[in-house]
Design a protein around this motif. Structure first.
Motif, PDB file in Angstrom:
ATOM      1  N   THR A   1       0.847  -1.207   0.000  1.00 58.70           N
ATOM      2  CA  THR A   1       0.000   0.000   0.000  1.00 58.70           C
ATOM      3  C   THR A   1       0.879   1.252   0.000  1.00 58.70           C
ATOM      4  OG1 THR A   1      -1.662  -1.246   1.217  1.00 58.70           O
ATOM      5  CG2 THR A   1      -1.919   1.142   1.210  1.00 58.70           C
ATOM      6  N   GLN A   2       1.961   1.212   0.783  1.00 56.34           N
ATOM      7  CA  GLN A   2       2.872   2.359   0.818  1.00 56.34           C
ATOM      8  C   GLN A   2       3.527   2.568  -0.554  1.00 56.34           C
ATOM      9  OE1 GLN A   2       3.768   1.381   5.490  1.00 56.34           O
ATOM     10  NE2 GLN A   2       5.555   2.011   4.318  1.00 56.34           N
ATOM     11  N   ILE A   3       3.856   1.468  -1.219  1.00 63.13           N
ATOM     12  CA  ILE A   3       4.479   1.573  -2.549  1.00 63.13           C
ATOM     13  C   ILE A   3       3.476   2.151  -3.559  1.00 63.13           C
ATOM     14  CG2 ILE A   3       5.303   0.156  -4.499  1.00 63.13           C
ATOM     15  CD1 ILE A   3       6.755  -1.597  -2.378  1.00 63.13           C
ATOM     16  N   VAL A   4       2.260   1.637  -3.517  1.00 63.28           N
ATOM     17  CA  VAL A   4       1.215   2.129  -4.432  1.00 63.28           C
ATOM     18  C   VAL A   4       1.013   3.634  -4.216  1.00 63.28           C
ATOM     19  CG1 VAL A   4      -1.285   2.036  -4.870  1.00 63.28           C
ATOM     20  CG2 VAL A   4       0.044  -0.084  -4.734  1.00 63.28           C
ATOM     21  N   ASN A   5       0.910   4.045  -2.955  1.00 62.94           N
ATOM     22  CA  ASN A   5       0.678   5.465  -2.651  1.00 62.94           C
ATOM     23  C   ASN A   5       1.868   6.335  -3.052  1.00 62.94           C
ATOM     24  OD1 ASN A   5      -1.785   4.806  -1.668  1.00 62.94           O
ATOM     25  ND2 ASN A   5      -1.183   4.818   0.487  1.00 62.94           N
ATOM     26  N   PHE A   6       3.050   5.748  -2.941  1.00 62.35           N
ATOM     27  CA  PHE A   6       4.246   6.497  -3.350  1.00 62.35           C
ATOM     28  C   PHE A   6       4.215   6.743  -4.859  1.00 62.35           C
ATOM     29  CE2 PHE A   6       8.577   6.112  -5.152  1.00 62.35           C
ATOM     30  CZ  PHE A   6       9.089   7.335  -4.713  1.00 62.35           C
ATOM     31  N   PHE A   7       3.906   5.702  -5.619  1.00 61.21           N
ATOM     32  CA  PHE A   7       3.880   5.877  -7.079  1.00 61.21           C
ATOM     33  C   PHE A   7       2.712   6.763  -7.514  1.00 61.21           C
ATOM     34  CE2 PHE A   7       6.465   1.792  -7.404  1.00 61.21           C
ATOM     35  CZ  PHE A   7       7.622   2.468  -7.774  1.00 61.21           C
ATOM     36  N   LYS A   8       1.597   6.669  -6.768  1.00 60.20           N
ATOM     37  CA  LYS A   8       0.401   7.440  -7.148  1.00 60.20           C
ATOM     38  C   LYS A   8       0.547   8.920  -6.795  1.00 60.20           C
ATOM     39  CE  LYS A   8      -3.626   5.074  -6.564  1.00 60.20           C
ATOM     40  NZ  LYS A   8      -4.652   4.627  -5.626  1.00 60.20           N
ATOM     41  N   ASP A   9       0.884   9.184  -5.530  1.00 63.50           N
ATOM     42  CA  ASP A   9       0.843  10.572  -5.030  1.00 63.50           C
ATOM     43  C   ASP A   9       2.189  11.084  -4.522  1.00 63.50           C
ATOM     44  OD1 ASP A   9      -1.959  10.247  -5.225  1.00 63.50           O
ATOM     45  OD2 ASP A   9      -1.973   9.301  -3.231  1.00 63.50           O
ATOM     46  N   GLY A  10       3.228  10.279  -4.630  1.00 57.50           N
ATOM     47  CA  GLY A  10       4.519  10.697  -4.077  1.00 57.50           C
ATOM     48  C   GLY A  10       4.519  10.658  -2.551  1.00 57.50           C
ATOM     49  N   ASP A  11       3.605   9.898  -1.969  1.00 62.20           N
ATOM     50  CA  ASP A  11       3.488   9.815  -0.502  1.00 62.20           C
ATOM     51  C   ASP A  11       4.730   9.135   0.101  1.00 62.20           C
ATOM     52  OD1 ASP A  11       2.820   9.303   2.125  1.00 62.20           O
ATOM     53  OD2 ASP A  11       0.822   8.551   1.681  1.00 62.20           O
ATOM     54  N   THR A  12       5.413   9.850   0.983  1.00 62.13           N
ATOM     55  CA  THR A  12       6.629   9.267   1.580  1.00 62.13           C
ATOM     56  C   THR A  12       6.494   9.069   3.101  1.00 62.13           C
ATOM     57  OG1 THR A  12       7.595  11.468   1.709  1.00 62.13           O
ATOM     58  CG2 THR A  12       8.235  10.121  -0.185  1.00 62.13           C
ATOM     59  N   THR A  13       5.249   8.920   3.559  1.00 59.95           N
ATOM     60  CA  THR A  13       5.064   8.595   4.980  1.00 59.95           C
ATOM     61  C   THR A  13       5.831   7.294   5.266  1.00 59.95           C
ATOM     62  OG1 THR A  13       2.806   9.400   4.667  1.00 59.95           O
ATOM     63  CG2 THR A  13       3.283   8.311   6.779  1.00 59.95           C
ATOM     64  N   PHE A  14       6.449   7.224   6.417  1.00 64.85           N
ATOM     65  CA  PHE A  14       7.243   6.054   6.846  1.00 64.85           C
ATOM     66  C   PHE A  14       8.610   5.966   6.172  1.00 64.85           C
ATOM     67  CE2 PHE A  14       2.766   4.523   7.391  1.00 64.85           C
ATOM     68  CZ  PHE A  14       2.738   4.665   8.754  1.00 64.85           C
ATOM     69  N   LYS A  15       9.027   7.035   5.494  1.00 60.47           N
ATOM     70  CA  LYS A  15      10.372   7.057   4.918  1.00 60.47           C
ATOM     71  C   LYS A  15      11.377   7.106   6.068  1.00 60.47           C
ATOM     72  CE  LYS A  15      12.866  10.075   1.663  1.00 60.47           C
ATOM     73  NZ  LYS A  15      13.849  10.882   2.394  1.00 60.47           N
ATOM     74  N   VAL A  16      12.442   6.344   5.989  1.00 61.97           N
ATOM     75  CA  VAL A  16      13.423   6.312   7.085  1.00 61.97           C
ATOM     76  C   VAL A  16      14.812   6.804   6.655  1.00 61.97           C
ATOM     77  CG1 VAL A  16      12.230   4.520   8.436  1.00 61.97           C
ATOM     78  CG2 VAL A  16      13.924   3.852   6.704  1.00 61.97           C
ATOM     79  N   ASN A  17      14.967   7.202   5.411  1.00 60.40           N
ATOM     80  CA  ASN A  17      16.291   7.714   4.979  1.00 60.40           C
ATOM     81  C   ASN A  17      16.170   9.099   4.365  1.00 60.40           C
ATOM     82  OD1 ASN A  17      14.977   6.845   2.581  1.00 60.40           O
ATOM     83  ND2 ASN A  17      16.904   6.424   1.594  1.00 60.40           N
TER      84      ASN A  17
END
Ligand code: 3PG
Length: 307
Positions: free
Chosen positions: A291-307
């Motif tokens: 889900t995080q990957i899908v949201n990243f590709f869709k909206d650039g969502d980087t919630t939970f990014k650790v770097n």
């Protein structure tokens, strides 16, 4: 645009989790590739060659993998600890790294309590053991797993303590847990210590003689975190000095053979890292990762990014 998502797990997810991950990938118009139980790094290096996203568990993702993954944009560690990923190298390669905090916490916490009961009952050898009720349990760090451990331990009637300099005292106390002033106080107060700190340069080998020797009579150290946080020299010294000291751990320390040879019924080690190995945890963490990957590709969502 369609993306290629690789799920690469030496220790596979439950089949139900894989199904759910693959379903989400195909519903979103992406392509899924599955690499499970691989034995050689070369298999991973080949599989990552043209993928855009990668889901892993404890799989080691270092510079060599990142070099090989020419199109890689994002790696999600389906789990909490991301010490298996070279963050510096990922950043240098322009790759985003995320984890899925909290998704497998209950599974890990249940194992912690299970190991505590097992060791308190002398590994079910038939001799009279001890109850957890009324014993003092200290959470060394009060993150997602620490919270779950506390919740379950309350059901056993344990007295709860925590030390976590990164969490506001009020948050800990609101859960009905005594917040101690220092890590030393935690160890000198509690018969049971449950470890929930990550491994990093500060914490490696930090559970040492100074701390362990403070534990009251009936000391049991419970490790569902990482074996690297234990100073094994100190662990051996405590085992030698105190016949009341017990150690249970999700994966064995490197000094396992020495402990097994001399300290019968005072230890338990899972043969493989088992804390997050439930269908529920695999589904939670796996679905969160995709889900995080899908949201990243869709909206650039980087919630939970650790770097
Ligand atoms: C974690 O950090 O989430 C746990 O240690 C689980 O790791 P695993 O996915 O390799 O079982």
């Amino acid at each position: 645009m369609s993306k290629k998502v690789l799920v690469a797990t030496v220790k596979p997810f439950d089949k139900a989790a894989v199904k759910k991950i693959e379903k989400i990938i195909s519903e979103q118009g992406h392509e899924s590739i599955l690499l499970e139980k691989y034995e050689h790094l070369s298999e991973l290096l080949k599989a990552v060659e043209d993928v855009d996203a990668l889901i892993v568990r404890s799989d080691e993702i270092g510079a060599e993998v990142l070099d090989a993954a020419k199109n890689l944009e994002i790696v999600v560690r389906a789990g909490a600890g991301y010490d298996n990923i070279d963050l510096k190298s990922a950043t240098e390669h322009g790759v985003i790294v995320m984890n899925t905090p909290g998704q497998n916490s209950n599974a890990v916490a249940e194992l912690a309590l299970g190991m505590m009961v097992y060791i308190a009952r002398n590994c079910f050898n038939g001799k009279s053991g001890a109850e957890l009720k009324g014993k003092k349990l200290g959470m060394h760090a009060y993150g997602n797993v620490g919270k779950c451990v506390a919740k379950i331990a309350r059901g056993y009637g344990m007295e709860l303590f925590a030390f976590d300099p990164y969490i506001d005292r009020e948050v800990i106390e609101k859960d009905g847990i005594k917040c101690v002033e220092s890590v030393e106080e935690l160890y000198s107060t509690c018969q049971y210590i449950s470890l929930h700190i990550p491994v990093n340069d500060k914490t490696r080998k930090s559970i040492n003689y100074k701390l362990l020797s403070k534990m009251p009579v009936g000391a049991t150290l419970v490790n569902t975190a990482r074996k690297e946080i234990i100073c094994e020299g100190s662990l051996m010294k405590i085992f030698e000095e105190r016949d009341d000291f017990k150690y249970v751990s999700d994966v064995a320390p490197d000094c396992k053979d020495k402990i097994e040879a001399s300290y019968k019924e005072r230890y338990f080690f899972t043969p493989k890292k088992m804390g997050a190995q439930t269908a529920e945890a695999n589904i939670n963490a796996g679905v969160a990762a995709i889900t995080q990957i899908v949201n990243f590709f869709k909206d650039g969502d980087t919630t939970f990014k650790v770097n």
